[in-house]
Design a protein around this motif. Structure first.
Motif, PDB file in Angstrom:
ATOM      1  N   UNK A  36       1.128  -1.585   0.253  1.00 48.06           N
ATOM      2  CA  UNK A  36      -0.406  -0.148   0.040  1.00 48.06           C
ATOM      3  C   UNK A  36       1.205   1.485   0.094  1.00 48.06           C
ATOM      4  N   UNK A  37       1.894   1.048   0.797  1.00 53.61           N
ATOM      5  CA  UNK A  37       3.241   2.492   0.882  1.00 53.61           C
ATOM      6  C   UNK A  37       3.584   2.375  -0.862  1.00 53.61           C
ATOM      7  N   UNK A  38       3.662   1.165  -1.175  1.00 49.23           N
ATOM      8  CA  UNK A  38       3.907   1.738  -2.581  1.00 49.23           C
ATOM      9  C   UNK A  38       3.144   2.182  -3.312  1.00 49.23           C
ATOM     10  N   UNK A  39       2.767   1.561  -3.948  1.00 50.29           N
ATOM     11  CA  UNK A  39       1.291   2.370  -4.020  1.00 50.29           C
ATOM     12  C   UNK A  39       1.221   3.730  -3.849  1.00 50.29           C
ATOM     13  N   UNK A  40       0.934   4.059  -3.157  1.00 49.62           N
ATOM     14  CA  UNK A  40       0.734   5.994  -2.432  1.00 49.62           C
ATOM     15  C   UNK A  40       1.601   6.534  -3.255  1.00 49.62           C
ATOM     16  N   UNK A  41       3.045   5.757  -2.976  1.00 51.56           N
ATOM     17  CA  UNK A  41       4.758   6.314  -3.259  1.00 51.56           C
ATOM     18  C   UNK A  41       3.807   7.257  -5.300  1.00 51.56           C
ATOM     19  N   UNK A  42       3.824   5.730  -5.375  1.00 54.17           N
ATOM     20  CA  UNK A  42       3.863   5.946  -6.961  1.00 54.17           C
ATOM     21  C   UNK A  42       3.049   7.369  -7.402  1.00 54.17           C
ATOM     22  N   UNK A  43       1.050   7.012  -7.077  1.00 58.25           N
ATOM     23  CA  UNK A  43       0.188   7.328  -7.344  1.00 58.25           C
ATOM     24  C   UNK A  43       0.588   8.557  -6.694  1.00 58.25           C
ATOM     25  N   UNK A  44       1.748   9.275  -5.477  1.00 58.68           N
ATOM     26  CA  UNK A  44       1.280  10.620  -5.015  1.00 58.68           C
ATOM     27  C   UNK A  44       3.292  10.966  -6.881  1.00 58.68           C
TER      28      UNK A  44
END
Length: 295
Positions: A36-44
């Motif tokens: 989830x953190x990787x997905x958040x970073x990629x989205x940001x």
């Protein structure tokens, strides 16, 4: 794609983890998985890239960004890096984030402090007042614009009074009416003495049919790029990354019966809060704030 001359983006990605344990928050002590953190970073990263690209793709458009994460963003390096980068883009007027101020603040020295700002909240059950105040003092030394806030629960009143007494007069301390809590006139007067603008938060604002800047010059964006008028209305206007939202931007009335969150009702035109917070709408700082002459 044609954007308006000014556009404010309220960004909320998938991040939903927080290091605090506030009983009034559903995201208290929640942990995101590494995925989830990787997905958040990629989205940001994708969002910041889009903002940067608008210097060429939408020349003449001035952008402002407010990060409103469910969790605490500034304990994550990618939010700090995003704010630093965005603050230096010449077509970005303001980049701000809502934060509990639990993390370090020295990184803000890397920002253009003419553009970067913080909307901070003090949670009395989570951190000692002196520790929070030390962060505030350091922000002032760094020349960072910031507001301070607290949730208006009865058990927080003494902490709010102490915080107001300890903060310099030129630092605005706002009070959010606690969700689901009603105030007698006497109770409201106590909070009004702490925050002269508390009356704007005390009651939900009747909003149906009123003109609102959301969906015109203000939009909400999620991690997938879905664009909505604001965080509180589910209707989609399109997607940020394919440009489909732009053709749907226009003035329109609010369809909701009421609006009870500052990041929503501040954009209701009849309230005239853009005049009250002129130059500080995103970081929640009233224009020319000085406690002795507050509106």
């Amino acid at each position: 794609m044609t954007l308006p001359p000014t556009l404010t983006l309220l960004y909320r990605g998938p991040l939903a983890s927080c290091d605090y344990d506030c009983p009034y928050c559903p995201f208290a002590k929640r942990r995101d998985t590494p995925e989830q953190l990787r997905a958040d970073r990629a989205a940001l990263d994708r969002f910041v890239g889009w903002v940067a690209d608008q210097a060429e793709q939408s020349p003449g458009t001035r952008l402002s960004v407010l990060f409103t994460p469910w969790g605490e963003g500034l304990v994550r390096s990618w939010y700090r890096a995003a704010i630093v980068r965005l603050s230096h883009l010449p077509h970005v007027d303001r980049v701000a984030i809502q934060t509990n101020l639990s993390g370090r603040v020295e990184w803000l020295a890397e920002c253009d402090r003419a553009a970067a700002a913080l909307w901070t909240t003090f949670h009395p059950t989570q951190t000692p007042r002196e520790r929070f105040l030390a962060k505030c003092r350091r922000l002032r030394e760094l020349g960072v614009r910031f507001s301070v806030g607290i949730v208006g629960l009865p058990e927080h009143l003494d902490a709010a009074r102490g915080l107001r007494a300890d903060l310099p007069d030129d630092v605005y301390l706002w009070v959010n009416a606690a969700e689901g809590h009603s105030y007698t006139d006497d109770e409201a007067a106590h909070w009004q003495a702490v925050d002269p603008l508390f009356h704007h938060s005390r009651y939900p604002h009747a909003s149906r049919g009123l003109p609102c800047r959301t969906g015109d010059t203000v939009v909400s964006v999620d991690g997938d790029g879905t664009v909505r008028r604001c965080h509180f209305l589910p209707t989609e206007l399109g997607n940020l990354y394919d440009g489909s939202f732009a053709e749907r931007l226009r003035p329109r009335p609010c369809p909701a019966a009421s609006c009870d969150c500052h990041i929503g009702y501040v954009h209701l035109e009849p309230l005239d809060l853009y005049q009250v917070f002129r130059g500080g709408v995103l970081e929640r700082i009233p224009a020319g704030w000085d406690r002795s002459g507050a509106t």
